[in-house]
Enzyme design. Structure first.
Site, PDB file in Angstrom:
ATOM      1  CB  CYS A  32       2.056  -8.499  -4.894  1.00  0.00           C
ATOM      2  SG  CYS A  32       3.783  -8.802  -4.768  1.00  0.00           S
ATOM      3  CB  CYS A  55       4.147  -6.133  -3.212  1.00  0.00           C
ATOM      4  SG  CYS A  55       4.343  -6.931  -4.491  1.00  0.00           S
ATOM      5  CG  ASP A  56       0.687  -4.857  -1.170  1.00  0.00           C
ATOM      6  OD1 ASP A  56       1.547  -3.985  -1.403  1.00  0.00           O
ATOM      7  OD2 ASP A  56      -0.020  -5.033  -1.968  1.00  0.00           O
TER       8      ASP A  56
END
Ligand code: FAD
Ligand code: NAP
Length: 304
Positions: free
Chosen positions: A131, A134-135
């Site tokens: 992701c 997200c990261d």
């Protein structure tokens, strides 16, 4: 007893909720995570008509509010089993609760496929990610690789250049599968380079990722590439574990339906990415959800 139990609160489940509740059906959505499904992990959505650009979590929230506005109930829980034959459909949740309905709409979508190489599990969350939204920010000014050649690899590879010093897309063939517009973007992005005809054989590291072992798919030649992060986008698998052994699944584990979203079991419908379908998008998921809800409505009418 609900009229309709919707399994999954992604765009297909939420759209089904809007249509079912507006048809005066007593409707519940069962969801283990946040509303919106995969949209929660999508930064920019620019192909959902009516929104030139909207971030995935915002579209998720709008669709959730829309369904709740018409009286859909939201039940937080993980589905672990189902009993779908017969007039009463039983949905079993982890923890022992059972939700019962006259009709069920299966809308549990899909989740990332693992690469299945040494180092992947060991370094998950320590350099291996599925992701970018997200990261990605953890890799500011670092070197990252993206594995895969589809829409996700192209779109997320492009997104990662907002943070990373460089992004290398590693693809097992010499042609991307991604849509032409996404291909244009990655080919025109100066921070992105490509390694073609190559698979990642192992993810290397100590406390975190330090590199990847590469294997050329044509020559078999092995090499090593230094990297700080590995973003894996090699497709998705349907979330149908709780349906294992059911006759409505095809060989790949997707649910087979007709054009009315009906499966071969009376009262059981499916919508969105979980279906055996040629296009998996937010618009097709919401469209499926609407059709499934109206089919459930007509099915329930025949019971009275
Ligand atoms: P999902 O969105 O997968 O939702 C399924 C829901 O079911 C999830 O919330 C999940 O938690 C829940 N669930 C699963 N199993 C269980 C269980 N056992 N118990 C309880 N709940 C469960 N499409 C576009 O149109 N435009 C884009 O820009 C776009 N970008 C994308 C970017 C990325 C990185 C990805 C991964 C996908 C993107 N897509 C895009 C595709 C789009 O997000 C999907 O097609 C769409 O979300 C499918 O909706 P769905 O409701 O069928 O499934
Ligand atoms: P995908 O289309 O299935 O592509 C997966 C990619 O990974 C392919 O290029 C495939 O290679 C490669 N691959 C598969 N297994 C591999 C392995 N073991 N090792 C190395 N490479 C492997 O998956 P996706 O890109 O995640 O897209 C999923 C769905 O979401 C699609 O329907 C897509 O359209 C949709 N989506 C849409 C958008 C958008 O509209 N903006 C964005 C993201 C996703 P091959 O090409 O050789 O098969």
């Amino acid at each position: 007893m609900y009229d309709v139990v919707i399994l999954g609160g992604g765009p297909s489940g939420l759209a089904a909720g809007v249509y079912a509740a507006r048809s005066n059906l007593r409707t519940v959505i069962v969801e283990r995570g946040l509303p919106g499904g995969q949209m929660q992990n999508t930064l920019e959505v620019e192909n959902y008509p009516g929104f030139l650009e909207i971030i995935g979590p915002e579209l998720s929230e709008k669709m959730h509010q829309h369904a709740m506005h018409f009286g859909v109930e939201w039940k937080q829980g993980e589905i672990q089993g189902v009993a779908l034959d017969g007039p009463e459909k039983h949905v079993e949740l982890v923890g022992g609760e059972t939700v019962v309905g006259k009709a069920v709409i299966i809308a549990t979508g899909a989740q990332p496929r693992y690469l299945g190489v040494p180092g992947e599990k060991e370094f998950a969350g320590r350099g291996v990610s599925y992701c970018a939204t997200c990261d990605g920010a953890f890799f500011r000014n670092k070197k990252v690789v993206v594995v895969g050649g589809g829409d996700s690899a192209a779109e997320e590879g492009n997104f990662l250049t907002k943070f990373a010093a460089s992004v290398t897309i590693i693809h097992r063939r010499e042609q991307l599968r991604a849509q032409p517009i996404l291909q244009d973007r990655v080919f025109n992005n100066e921070k992105i380079d490509f390694i073609w005809n190559t698979e990642v054989g192992e993810i290397l590291g100590e406390s975190g990722v330090t590199g990847v072992k590469l294997v050329n798919t044509e020559t078999g030649a092995e090499s090593t590439l230094d990297t700080d992060g590995v973003f894996i986008y090699v497709g998705f698998l349907p979330n149908t574990q709780y349906l294992q052994g059911s006759s409505i699944l095809n060989q790949e584990g997707y649910v087979t339906t007709d054009g009315a979203m009906a499966t071969s079991i009376p009262g059981i419908f499916a919508a969105g990415d979980i279906r055996d379908t040629p296009l998996r998008q937010i618009i097709t998921a919401t469209s499926d959800g609407a059709v499934a809800a109206m089919s459930a409505y007509h099915y329930i009418e025949t019971l009275d």
